[in-house]
Design an enzyme around this catalytic site. Structure first.
Site, short mmCIF file in Angstrom:
data_model
loop_
_atom_site.label_atom_id
_atom_site.label_comp_id
_atom_site.label_asym_id
_atom_site.label_seq_id
_atom_site.Cartn_x
_atom_site.Cartn_y
_atom_site.Cartn_z
N GLU A 103 0.84 -1.20 0.00
CA GLU A 103 0.00 0.00 0.00
C GLU A 103 0.88 1.24 0.00
O GLU A 103 1.97 1.24 0.57
CB GLU A 103 -0.88 0.04 1.26
CG GLU A 103 -2.16 -0.72 1.15
CD GLU A 103 -3.26 0.09 0.46
OE1 GLU A 103 -2.95 1.02 -0.31
OE2 GLU A 103 -4.43 -0.21 0.69
N ASP A 104 0.37 2.31 -0.60
CA ASP A 104 1.06 3.58 -0.53
C ASP A 104 0.82 4.26 0.81
O ASP A 104 1.74 4.71 1.47
CB ASP A 104 0.64 4.51 -1.68
CG ASP A 104 -0.87 4.67 -1.80
OD1 ASP A 104 -1.64 3.98 -1.10
OD2 ASP A 104 -1.30 5.49 -2.64
N ASP A 107 -4.97 5.55 5.58
CA ASP A 107 -5.68 6.66 6.22
C ASP A 107 -6.61 6.09 7.28
O ASP A 107 -6.19 5.82 8.39
CB ASP A 107 -6.47 7.47 5.20
CG ASP A 107 -5.61 8.42 4.39
OD1 ASP A 107 -4.96 9.27 5.01
OD2 ASP A 107 -5.62 8.33 3.16
N LYS A 135 -1.14 7.18 8.64
CA LYS A 135 -1.57 8.34 9.40
C LYS A 135 -2.26 7.85 10.68
O LYS A 135 -3.46 7.61 10.68
CB LYS A 135 -2.56 9.18 8.60
CG LYS A 135 -1.99 9.81 7.35
CD LYS A 135 -3.08 10.61 6.65
CE LYS A 135 -2.60 11.25 5.38
NZ LYS A 135 -3.67 12.00 4.71
N PHE A 156 -2.96 15.97 3.90
CA PHE A 156 -3.11 15.44 2.55
C PHE A 156 -1.75 15.51 1.87
O PHE A 156 -1.14 16.58 1.80
CB PHE A 156 -4.14 16.24 1.76
CG PHE A 156 -4.42 15.65 0.42
CD1 PHE A 156 -5.25 14.55 0.30
CD2 PHE A 156 -3.81 16.16 -0.71
CE1 PHE A 156 -5.49 13.99 -0.94
CE2 PHE A 156 -4.03 15.60 -1.95
CZ PHE A 156 -4.88 14.51 -2.07
N VAL A 157 -1.26 14.36 1.39
CA VAL A 157 0.08 14.30 0.80
C VAL A 157 0.01 13.84 -0.65
O VAL A 157 -0.92 13.15 -1.06
CB VAL A 157 1.02 13.39 1.61
CG1 VAL A 157 1.34 14.01 2.96
CG2 VAL A 157 0.44 11.99 1.78
N ASP A 163 -1.69 11.11 -5.40
CA ASP A 163 -2.10 12.16 -6.33
C ASP A 163 -3.08 13.13 -5.71
O ASP A 163 -3.67 12.89 -4.66
CB ASP A 163 -2.76 11.53 -7.56
CG ASP A 163 -4.15 11.00 -7.25
OD1 ASP A 163 -5.13 11.50 -7.84
OD2 ASP A 163 -4.29 10.10 -6.39
N ARG A 169 1.62 12.27 -9.12
CA ARG A 169 2.06 10.91 -8.79
C ARG A 169 3.54 10.70 -9.10
O ARG A 169 4.20 9.90 -8.46
CB ARG A 169 1.25 9.87 -9.57
CG ARG A 169 -0.17 9.71 -9.14
CD ARG A 169 -0.81 8.51 -9.86
NE ARG A 169 -2.24 8.48 -9.76
CZ ARG A 169 -2.93 7.98 -8.74
NH1 ARG A 169 -2.29 7.47 -7.71
NH2 ARG A 169 -4.25 7.98 -8.75
#
Length: 183
Positions: A103-104, A107, A135, A156-157, A163, A169
């Site tokens: 996973e990137d 959240d 997070k 928010f990153v 993106d 991206r």
């Protein structure tokens, strides 16, 4: 694309490229140690995990295969409802396989929790998670994540696969956008 290409749109670089690459190598070493003597199936979650998965796969010495899933959770605005729809399923049968979900970012944990239940129902030998970013303040559903690159603030990153409106991206770092971009 780099920070200079963004002009006033970039508020700050949160994690520079060098730190990302160092962390990917550290995660790969831990994964290699844990999966020594076993084959591994990396399952990337599209689209955000593309950069992480590519760099992680290249850093690993463990024999591996790769597959991809795309899932979407619906809710109002940017909030996940926890209702998940599979947009692209695996092409690989995971029965008896050692699966590592890549996973990137984590959240709320809602979508990942659903995804793990879905994968575990398919009879793998094991399922673990490797997430570049987490997070902690945003998590609503606890998810066991064995490999975490960085815990970050609830901001928010963008960059390195993440993106905003399908842009940014391809940045080699993790950053935050200036408020004027999304306000």
């Amino acid at each position: 694309m780099d920070a200079g290409d963004m002009g006033r749109d970039l508020e700050k670089v949160l994690i520079p490229e060098e730190e990302l690459q160092t962390k990917i190598k550290e995660l790969a070493q831990r994964i290699d140690d844990d999966y020594a003597g076993r084959e591994l199936l990396l399952v990337g979650v599209l689209r955000g995990a593309v950069m992480v998965m590519a760099d992680l796969a290249r850093a690993l010495h463990t024999p591996l295969e790769m597959d991809w899933m795309a899932v979407s959770s619906y809710g109002s605005g940017t909030k996940s409802s926890g209702v998940v729809r599979v947009l692209k399923d695996l092409d690989t049968d995971i029965t008896g396989r050692h699966v590592l979900v890549v996973e990137d970012i984590i959240d709320s944990g809602l979508t990942l929790s659903w995804l793990l239940q879905n994968l575990e129902s398919r009879g793998p030998a094991s399922v673990e998670v490797c997430a570049l970013l987490r997070k902690p303040e945003a998590i609503r559903t606890p998810v066991d994540v064995k490999y975490v690159g960085f815990d970050i603030p609830n901001e928010f990153v963008i960059g390195y696969g993440l993106d905003y409106a399908e842009k940014y991206r391809n940045l080699p770092f993790i950053g935050t956008l200036a408020p004027h971009v999304y306000s």
